[in-house]
Enzyme design. Sequence first.
Site, mmCIF file in Angstrom:
data_model
loop_
_atom_site.group_PDB
_atom_site.id
_atom_site.type_symbol
_atom_site.label_atom_id
_atom_site.label_comp_id
_atom_site.label_asym_id
_atom_site.label_seq_id
_atom_site.Cartn_x
_atom_site.Cartn_y
_atom_site.Cartn_z
ATOM 1 N N HIS A 65 46.374 51.545 45.048
ATOM 2 C CA HIS A 65 45.762 50.224 45.239
ATOM 3 C C HIS A 65 46.727 49.088 44.905
ATOM 4 O O HIS A 65 46.716 48.055 45.560
ATOM 5 C CB HIS A 65 44.500 50.128 44.377
ATOM 6 C CG HIS A 65 43.741 48.855 44.556
ATOM 7 N ND1 HIS A 65 43.324 48.400 45.792
ATOM 8 C CD2 HIS A 65 43.343 47.920 43.645
ATOM 9 C CE1 HIS A 65 42.690 47.243 45.636
ATOM 10 N NE2 HIS A 65 42.688 46.924 44.359
ATOM 11 N N ASP A 105 32.334 37.123 30.875
ATOM 12 C CA ASP A 105 30.871 37.037 30.958
ATOM 13 C C ASP A 105 30.419 36.694 32.378
ATOM 14 O O ASP A 105 29.462 37.289 32.891
ATOM 15 C CB ASP A 105 30.342 35.997 29.958
ATOM 16 C CG ASP A 105 30.531 36.433 28.513
ATOM 17 O OD1 ASP A 105 30.767 37.646 28.286
ATOM 18 O OD2 ASP A 105 30.454 35.582 27.611
ATOM 19 N N SER A 141 43.228 42.702 47.093
ATOM 20 C CA SER A 141 41.960 43.120 46.499
ATOM 21 C C SER A 141 40.952 41.971 46.521
ATOM 22 O O SER A 141 40.630 41.460 47.590
ATOM 23 C CB SER A 141 42.215 43.655 45.081
ATOM 24 O OG SER A 141 41.155 44.465 44.642
#
Length: 258
Positions: free
Chosen positions: A239, A178, A87
């Site tokens: 996946h 963040d 990924s």
Amino acid sequence: MSILDLSFSEAGEGPPLVILHGLFGNKRNWGAISKVLSKTYRVLSVDLRNHGESPWDEEMTYPAMAGDIAGLIEKQIGGPARVIGHSMGGKASMILALEQPDLVEKLVVADIPPAPRDSGLMAYVTAMQELDVAGMTRRSEAEEALAPAIPERMIRTFLAQNLAPAEGGGLTWKINLDVIEKAMPNIEGFPDIDSDHAFEKPSLHLTGANSTHVLPRHHAEIERLFPNSEIEAIPDAGHWLHAEQPALFLEAVESFLS
């Protein structure tokens, strides 16, 4: 662009093999796979920047991640390595191979194309950010609190692996949510690469047969950038093909790497 000194775990002896996790993952996710591969290879399972025990940084691009991995290979191995990336880690490994092919001997990319993709993963980031983990003591509490936003138990358990005890009590995220939130366009994207920079060495592009991440329309781009590539589907896998079908995943990987 700063090069970060990545955290990694090491097992086995033999030709060097570097394993790179995906978004929200860490080096521990690959324990079972690396245990088998370490019978043949010197396996380095890596925490990418802003994940696991590796340093945090405001920059979260694939060239930056590839630079970190290149630094690790140069420092710990001193020459080319076999590389497996899943990924996000697969995209980082592809950029590494395309930009610094002398550091990659063979490449395995697990269920991700060299192309942009709207992942829908921002919903996970938001759900994780909204949890009051400082008031929790167990990962199971976080998993339960994530259920309304993320119904799939396996995904909640996977995300909760990023929680650790905080100093002074409660839990804390060991992942830089963040920065990941701000960098999501980069993470979902993929840099434009000229055909002159194609990776000529062998590469294996494994897909989950039930996954929608790599589609037939992506095959031409894989073959353009990786002309010496094989594309193979793992049956009955999505996946997270290495977790859903570990035996078939290992069979394909070991056959290719040897």
